[in-house]
Design a protein around this motif. Structure first.
Motif, short mmCIF file in Angstrom:
data_model
loop_
_atom_site.label_atom_id
_atom_site.label_comp_id
_atom_site.label_asym_id
_atom_site.label_seq_id
_atom_site.Cartn_x
_atom_site.Cartn_y
_atom_site.Cartn_z
N ALA A 45 24.87 -41.95 18.26
CA ALA A 45 24.01 -43.13 18.26
C ALA A 45 24.23 -44.01 19.49
CB ALA A 45 24.23 -43.94 16.98
N ASN A 46 25.46 -44.10 19.95
CA ASN A 46 25.79 -44.94 21.11
C ASN A 46 25.67 -44.20 22.43
OD1 ASN A 46 26.40 -47.07 19.39
ND2 ASN A 46 28.53 -46.44 19.20
N GLY A 52 27.23 -35.26 26.43
CA GLY A 52 25.93 -35.81 26.79
C GLY A 52 25.08 -36.18 25.58
N ASP A 53 23.79 -36.26 25.81
CA ASP A 53 22.83 -36.68 24.79
C ASP A 53 22.61 -35.54 23.80
OD1 ASP A 53 20.59 -37.43 23.28
OD2 ASP A 53 19.61 -38.39 24.97
N ALA A 58 19.81 -30.80 21.66
CA ALA A 58 19.46 -30.06 20.45
C ALA A 58 17.95 -29.88 20.33
CB ALA A 58 20.02 -30.77 19.22
N GLN A 59 17.20 -30.90 20.70
CA GLN A 59 15.75 -30.81 20.61
C GLN A 59 15.21 -29.73 21.56
OE1 GLN A 59 13.74 -34.54 21.36
NE2 GLN A 59 12.12 -33.95 19.94
N THR A 127 23.24 -26.35 17.66
CA THR A 127 23.49 -27.03 18.93
C THR A 127 24.20 -28.36 18.71
OG1 THR A 127 21.57 -25.96 19.92
CG2 THR A 127 22.40 -27.93 21.03
N VAL A 128 23.80 -29.09 17.68
CA VAL A 128 24.51 -30.33 17.35
C VAL A 128 25.96 -30.00 17.02
CG1 VAL A 128 24.70 -32.25 15.70
CG2 VAL A 128 22.44 -31.57 16.58
N TYR A 129 26.17 -28.97 16.21
CA TYR A 129 27.54 -28.57 15.88
C TYR A 129 28.33 -28.26 17.15
CZ TYR A 129 31.54 -26.23 13.87
OH TYR A 129 32.83 -25.90 13.54
#
Length: 166
Positions: A45-46, A52-53, A58-59, A127-129
């Motif tokens: 969130a921060n 990175g982002d 992930a998107q 990818t988030v993982y």
């Protein structure tokens, strides 16, 4: 004797012939989620995650996965996707956070886009993982499921049970 659709007369794998199926507009939506620690949620969130982002990466990974589904799922036809979208929604769950991932896709063709959105949602979660595992390896992925689909000979489908909108 049962006649299998994805096997030829020698009992070997084949892709189903869709030559004579009508081209129609088809859509699908799939959902996945991850259960993440407060620390991971705060860093995402921060924008302070070391890699990175997380959500942007992930998107893009999910979009790329949707476009490559026929390359990794053997019996999927390559299809021309006309739209792919991935959105995220945070949900507080007791002392953790659930990141909900909703993937939607459209095409006009002879076969549906269910596998593409399921692949996108899965790769997005993976990818988030991957980007967060250095903080905590106990991240829980899932469930991953088809929310809805439209078009095609089998008709429309909408999952009502166990589904929370993202």
């Amino acid at each position: 004797m049962i006649e299998f659709t994805h096997f030829n007369e020698q009992g070997r794998a084949k892709i189903v012939d869709i030559t004579n199926k009508n081209e129609t507009s088809r859509t699908a939506i799939a959902q996945s989620s991850l259960l993440l620690t407060n620390e991971i949620h705060n860093k995402i969130a921060n924008g302070s995650m070391e890699k990175g982002d997380v959500l942007a990466v992930a998107q893009v990974a999910g979009i790329m996965a949707a476009k490559q589904t026929s390359q990794i799922i053997p019996m999927c036809h390559p299809i021309a996707l006309t739209s792919i979208d991935i959105v995220f929604h945070w949900e507080r769950v007791e002392d953790a956070y659930r990141l909900n991932i909703k993937c939607s896709a459209k095409t006009k063709g002879s076969t549906g886009v269910e596998m593409e959105v399921l692949t996108a949602a899965s790769v997005c979660a993976l990818t988030v993982y991957d980007m967060c595992k250095s903080i905590h390896k106990g991240i829980i992925i899932g469930p991953t499921f088809l929310v809805s689909k439209t078009g095609g000979e089998s008709g429309d489908y909408s999952r009502n049970e166990f589904t929370k909108p993202v």
